[in-house]
Design a protein around this motif. Structure first.
Motif, mmCIF file in Angstrom:
data_model
loop_
_atom_site.group_PDB
_atom_site.id
_atom_site.type_symbol
_atom_site.label_atom_id
_atom_site.label_comp_id
_atom_site.label_asym_id
_atom_site.label_seq_id
_atom_site.Cartn_x
_atom_site.Cartn_y
_atom_site.Cartn_z
ATOM 1 N N ALA A 28 0.831 -1.204 0.000
ATOM 2 C CA ALA A 28 0.000 0.000 0.000
ATOM 3 C C ALA A 28 0.865 1.254 0.000
ATOM 4 O O ALA A 28 0.562 2.234 -0.691
ATOM 5 C CB ALA A 28 -0.934 -0.003 1.199
ATOM 6 N N ALA A 29 1.943 1.244 0.754
ATOM 7 C CA ALA A 29 2.842 2.401 0.799
ATOM 8 C C ALA A 29 3.503 2.628 -0.556
ATOM 9 O O ALA A 29 3.625 3.767 -1.015
ATOM 10 C CB ALA A 29 3.904 2.208 1.879
ATOM 11 N N VAL A 30 3.901 1.548 -1.202
ATOM 12 C CA VAL A 30 4.509 1.662 -2.533
ATOM 13 C C VAL A 30 3.492 2.202 -3.530
ATOM 14 O O VAL A 30 3.807 3.089 -4.339
ATOM 15 C CB VAL A 30 5.061 0.292 -3.003
ATOM 16 N N LYS A 31 2.279 1.712 -3.472
ATOM 17 C CA LYS A 31 1.227 2.170 -4.387
ATOM 18 C C LYS A 31 0.932 3.644 -4.157
ATOM 19 O O LYS A 31 0.758 4.407 -5.107
ATOM 20 C CB LYS A 31 -0.030 1.326 -4.198
ATOM 21 N N LYS A 32 0.897 4.072 -2.898
ATOM 22 C CA LYS A 32 0.659 5.485 -2.583
ATOM 23 C C LYS A 32 1.765 6.349 -3.179
ATOM 24 O O LYS A 32 1.501 7.407 -3.748
ATOM 25 C CB LYS A 32 0.591 5.683 -1.069
ATOM 26 N N GLN A 33 2.989 5.893 -3.062
ATOM 27 C CA GLN A 33 4.124 6.638 -3.602
ATOM 28 C C GLN A 33 4.025 6.726 -5.130
ATOM 29 O O GLN A 33 4.292 7.780 -5.711
ATOM 30 C CB GLN A 33 5.419 5.948 -3.198
ATOM 31 N N GLU A 34 3.607 5.641 -5.783
ATOM 32 C CA GLU A 34 3.435 5.650 -7.236
ATOM 33 C C GLU A 34 2.353 6.646 -7.644
ATOM 34 O O GLU A 34 2.505 7.367 -8.632
ATOM 35 C CB GLU A 34 3.059 4.254 -7.737
ATOM 36 N N ILE A 35 1.273 6.694 -6.887
ATOM 37 C CA ILE A 35 0.178 7.622 -7.186
ATOM 38 C C ILE A 35 0.656 9.062 -7.033
ATOM 39 O O ILE A 35 0.376 9.911 -7.885
ATOM 40 C CB ILE A 35 -1.040 7.335 -6.289
ATOM 41 N N GLU A 36 1.396 9.346 -5.961
ATOM 42 C CA GLU A 36 1.906 10.698 -5.748
ATOM 43 C C GLU A 36 2.855 11.108 -6.870
ATOM 44 O O GLU A 36 2.804 12.241 -7.346
ATOM 45 C CB GLU A 36 2.600 10.794 -4.389
ATOM 46 N N GLN A 37 3.712 10.190 -7.304
ATOM 47 C CA GLN A 37 4.635 10.494 -8.395
ATOM 48 C C GLN A 37 3.862 10.726 -9.690
ATOM 49 O O GLN A 37 4.196 11.619 -10.461
ATOM 50 C CB GLN A 37 5.645 9.351 -8.584
ATOM 51 N N GLY A 38 2.818 9.947 -9.907
ATOM 52 C CA GLY A 38 1.978 10.134 -11.090
ATOM 53 C C GLY A 38 1.304 11.498 -11.086
ATOM 54 O O GLY A 38 1.213 12.156 -12.131
ATOM 55 N N LYS A 39 0.854 11.941 -9.922
ATOM 56 C CA LYS A 39 0.235 13.269 -9.815
ATOM 57 C C LYS A 39 1.248 14.361 -10.142
ATOM 58 O O LYS A 39 0.930 15.325 -10.832
ATOM 59 C CB LYS A 39 -0.336 13.487 -8.415
ATOM 60 N N LYS A 40 2.471 14.206 -9.632
ATOM 61 C CA LYS A 40 3.518 15.193 -9.920
ATOM 62 C C LYS A 40 3.813 15.228 -11.418
ATOM 63 O O LYS A 40 3.975 16.307 -11.994
ATOM 64 C CB LYS A 40 4.793 14.861 -9.139
ATOM 65 N N ASN A 41 3.900 14.051 -12.023
ATOM 66 C CA ASN A 41 4.158 13.989 -13.463
ATOM 67 C C ASN A 41 3.032 14.656 -14.247
ATOM 68 O O ASN A 41 3.279 15.371 -15.223
ATOM 69 C CB ASN A 41 4.323 12.535 -13.928
ATOM 70 N N MET A 42 1.795 14.430 -13.829
ATOM 71 C CA MET A 42 0.656 15.019 -14.521
ATOM 72 C C MET A 42 0.689 16.543 -14.393
ATOM 73 O O MET A 42 0.459 17.252 -15.378
ATOM 74 C CB MET A 42 -0.648 14.471 -13.947
ATOM 75 N N GLU A 43 0.988 17.049 -13.212
ATOM 76 C CA GLU A 43 1.068 18.494 -13.016
ATOM 77 C C GLU A 43 2.162 19.099 -13.893
ATOM 78 O O GLU A 43 1.970 20.151 -14.503
ATOM 79 C CB GLU A 43 1.329 18.817 -11.548
#
Length: 68
Positions: A28-43
């Protein structure tokens, strides 16, 4: 004797449960980190697209001014 076997079995199963919970928490922690990185990439991509659109608009305006 029967009680010792039951206690050992329960302890073994409890240990498996802790390991499974730990693995799930890590995943879950790894998935959360992937989601946060994806949000940064999208921004970042949205900013880049905005800059490209601005540059295109400015080029269009310059071309229109030059054509006058």
């Amino acid at each position: 004797m029967k009680q010792i076997i039951i206690v050992v079995a329960v302890a073994a199963l409890a240990g498996c449960g802790v390991e499974t919970a730990s693995t799930a928490a890590t995943a879950a922690a790894v998935k959360k980190q992937e989601i946060e990185q994806g949000k940064k990439n999208m921004e970042q991509m949205q900013q880049n697209i905005g800059k490209a659109m601005d540059a295109t608009q400015q080029g269009k305006e310059r071309a229109e001014e030059a054509a006058k």
